[in-house]
Scaffold this motif. Sequence first.
Motif, mmCIF file in Angstrom:
data_model
loop_
_atom_site.group_PDB
_atom_site.id
_atom_site.type_symbol
_atom_site.label_atom_id
_atom_site.label_comp_id
_atom_site.label_asym_id
_atom_site.label_seq_id
_atom_site.Cartn_x
_atom_site.Cartn_y
_atom_site.Cartn_z
ATOM 1 N N GLU A 105 -18.735 -25.470 -7.125
ATOM 2 C CA GLU A 105 -17.941 -26.605 -6.669
ATOM 3 C C GLU A 105 -17.944 -27.704 -7.737
ATOM 4 N N GLY A 106 -16.750 -28.008 -8.218
ATOM 5 C CA GLY A 106 -16.616 -29.005 -9.276
ATOM 6 C C GLY A 106 -17.108 -28.522 -10.629
ATOM 7 N N PHE A 107 -17.412 -27.249 -10.769
ATOM 8 C CA PHE A 107 -17.862 -26.727 -12.069
ATOM 9 C C PHE A 107 -16.672 -26.667 -13.022
ATOM 10 N N SER A 108 -16.907 -26.937 -14.292
ATOM 11 C CA SER A 108 -15.856 -26.737 -15.286
ATOM 12 C C SER A 108 -15.678 -25.229 -15.482
ATOM 13 N N GLY A 109 -14.571 -24.858 -16.143
ATOM 14 C CA GLY A 109 -14.306 -23.423 -16.372
ATOM 15 C C GLY A 109 -15.485 -22.748 -17.059
ATOM 16 N N GLY A 110 -16.004 -23.396 -18.096
ATOM 17 C CA GLY A 110 -17.109 -22.803 -18.853
ATOM 18 C C GLY A 110 -18.392 -22.744 -18.033
#
Length: 287
Positions: free
Chosen positions: A163-168
């Motif tokens: 949740e809310g993690f960037s793509g990387g």
Amino acid sequence: MTDELLIADLEVSIGDKKILNGVNLTVRQGEVHALMGPNGSGKTSLAYTLMGHPDYRVDAGSITWRGKDLLAGPTPLGMSPDKRARLGLFLAFQYPSAIPGVTVASFLRNIYNAVHHPKPAGAEGEDAIKYTGIPLAKFRRMMEEKMAMLRMDPSFASRYVNEGFSGGEKKRLEMLQMAVLNPELAILDETDSGLDIDALRTVAEGINATLSPEMGVLMITHYQRMLNYVTPDQVHVLMDGRIVMSGGVELSHQLEANGYDWVRQQVGLPVGVLDEAGAPEPVAEHA
Ligand SMILES: Nc1ncnc2c1ncn2[C@@H]1O[C@H](COP(=O)(O)OP(=O)(O)OP(=O)(O)O)[C@@H](O)[C@H]1O
Ligand SMILES: [Mg+2]
């Protein structure tokens, strides 16, 4: 040979759309295979089929892993994904989903227990209550070690999954799952996409650190750059529903230089964009 994934003449459809049309591929434990191919050629579909996704219908062919038939089972879907995971298969998703409300630490401990310390079948009453899986402190230590290896900030452990993690960051969490589960066959679906240059190296180091003679890898990728770090034993091209070309790491360089029309020419497939009737149209020349 029983230490291998053996895919023979595999045909797969979704609804009435045929996606795979005779895939043959063998991945032995200890080997790294790269799978490349144009967008929409069926790479993710193959990955999902190997894990037992219920939408992907196997029309023909076979999939065996270490001598076990993955397509056998009480239902036409074959072995369930969790059973396949317990046999050592793992899939890192191209597009990982968020699971709001479930922390990374709790998720990882649950998947670890489900694969390596499942609750004894039929456990009821006191036996079920006594079941704790891996001790919490031991699991924490192991998770933190793996997070350090992947250079993930420890604060990720208490965040909700993706949740809310960037793509990387999502891709790194996929690799953390792999490191924690320590699978025997890892299917990595574009794990390199969306990673910055340093993250690519870190993730590759994580893969290399997890690799062992017991582990086979099927690495789906569009770019040769990941293969600079994780050297494949073989590179395959999936196109028109089958593997049309295989070679060593040099094949990935040739693909990068020449593109997929070159492959089509090499193997005698029609070159150009398919029109709606499926007939090839010539690709417009640039002026
Ligand atoms: N659930 C689905 N419903 C309908 N069509 C689907 C479904 N899943 C896949 N397809 C179609 O199957 C084909 C293969 O898709 P797939 O995702 O396997 O390709 P891919 O090789 O992984 O592509 P990419 O490189 O873009 O990730 C595509 O035409 C896609 O639209
Ligand atoms: Mg894909």
